[in-house]
Scaffold this motif. Structure first.
Motif, PDB file in Angstrom:
ATOM      1  N   GLU A   1      31.731  14.701  -4.073  1.00  0.00           N
ATOM      2  CA  GLU A   1      32.210  14.983  -2.704  1.00  0.00           C
ATOM      3  C   GLU A   1      31.153  15.728  -1.891  1.00  0.00           C
ATOM      4  O   GLU A   1      30.871  15.383  -0.745  1.00  0.00           O
ATOM      5  N   VAL A   2      30.544  16.750  -2.481  1.00  0.00           N
ATOM      6  CA  VAL A   2      29.509  17.525  -1.785  1.00  0.00           C
ATOM      7  C   VAL A   2      28.305  16.644  -1.472  1.00  0.00           C
ATOM      8  O   VAL A   2      27.764  16.684  -0.360  1.00  0.00           O
ATOM      9  N   SER A   3      27.883  15.843  -2.432  1.00  0.00           N
ATOM     10  CA  SER A   3      26.704  14.995  -2.202  1.00  0.00           C
ATOM     11  C   SER A   3      26.993  13.912  -1.162  1.00  0.00           C
ATOM     12  O   SER A   3      26.134  13.589  -0.345  1.00  0.00           O
TER      13      SER A   3
ATOM     14  N   TYR B   1      33.385  13.350   7.741  1.00  0.00           N
ATOM     15  CA  TYR B   1      32.435  14.355   7.287  1.00  0.00           C
ATOM     16  C   TYR B   1      31.473  14.901   8.345  1.00  0.00           C
ATOM     17  O   TYR B   1      30.890  15.955   8.132  1.00  0.00           O
TER      18      TYR B   1
ATOM     19  N   LYS C   1      29.129  14.207   1.379  1.00  0.00           N
ATOM     20  CA  LYS C   1      29.165  14.883   2.684  1.00  0.00           C
ATOM     21  C   LYS C   1      27.744  15.226   3.140  1.00  0.00           C
ATOM     22  O   LYS C   1      27.400  15.027   4.315  1.00  0.00           O
ATOM     23  N   THR C   2      26.921  15.729   2.235  1.00  0.00           N
ATOM     24  CA  THR C   2      25.539  16.071   2.571  1.00  0.00           C
ATOM     25  C   THR C   2      24.769  14.836   3.010  1.00  0.00           C
ATOM     26  O   THR C   2      24.038  14.869   4.006  1.00  0.00           O
TER      27      THR C   2
ATOM     28  N   SER D   1      33.839  17.203  -7.531  1.00  0.00           N
ATOM     29  CA  SER D   1      33.343  18.133  -6.514  1.00  0.00           C
ATOM     30  C   SER D   1      31.890  17.831  -6.160  1.00  0.00           C
ATOM     31  O   SER D   1      31.511  17.838  -4.987  1.00  0.00           O
ATOM     32  N   ILE D   2      31.071  17.544  -7.170  1.00  0.00           N
ATOM     33  CA  ILE D   2      29.663  17.230  -6.915  1.00  0.00           C
ATOM     34  C   ILE D   2      29.537  15.930  -6.129  1.00  0.00           C
ATOM     35  O   ILE D   2      28.732  15.833  -5.196  1.00  0.00           O
TER      36      ILE D   2
END
Length: 179
Positions: A150-152, A176, A154-155, A147-148
């Motif tokens: 994926e979030v990083s 994204y 996308k960011t 999850s981390i």
């Protein structure tokens, strides 16, 4: 000799001197590990001994490994975990600093590494990293790191929309970028 031992202070210094002599004299002694097992198979205790064998690329069987490096890495990892230190190792990525900042909130240190495929013999160079990874998964769950990441990812893509970001041959900007 009696003159030397007249005071407690001089006895204490003499005792310390004797301990130092024994400590330094034993530093140069190598421990003699057996070179062969009961079946006559060669035993290798570290990667250097294994790769120093001129025929190490042709060795297929008839040898044993006692990966002392891995043993000490595991001990260090378990001590660090007990002391509250967790380390997540990831390949160098564009979003490394984002991953690092997110994991810092969970008191997890982040380090970059270059993983290799070459593992001479049966030696494992990643024992410390593996122990840390298992502990992170045990504490935070199996999808925490995914999850981390994926979030990083996308960011990072949203912060740098003009920079191509390819993974597995696909440009992830299409997936994204907020439209």
């Amino acid at each position: 000799m009696g003159y030397f031992f007249k005071t407690y202070k001089s006895m204490r210094h003499f005792g310390i001197l004797i301990l130092l002599v024994f400590a330094f004299s034993s530093c140069n002694q190598k421990e003699n590990f057996p070179k062969k097992d009961f079946n006559g198979n060669r035993i290798y205790y570290n990667v250097q001994d294994f790769t120093n064998n001129p025929n190490f690329l042709r060795i297929k069987s008839n040898y044993q490994t006692v990966d002392t490096s891995c043993i000490f890495q595991k001990i260090k990892a378990l001590k660090d975990i007990q002391d509250g230190k967790l380390v997540f190792y990831t390949e160098s990525r564009k979003e490394f600093e984002l991953i690092k900042s997110i994991l810092k909130k969970y008191n997890v240190e982040t380090k970059s590494f270059v993983g290799g495929c070459l593992r001479p013999g049966r030696f494992d160079p990643f024992c410390y990293r593996n122990e840390m990874q298992e502990e992170i998964y045990r504490r935070f769950g199996d999808v925490f790191i995914d999850s981390i990441l994926e979030v990083s990812r996308k960011t990072y893509i949203n912060i740098h929309p003009k920079e191509a970001y390819f993974e597995d041959g696909l440009d992830l900007r299409e997936k994204y970028l907020s439209r």
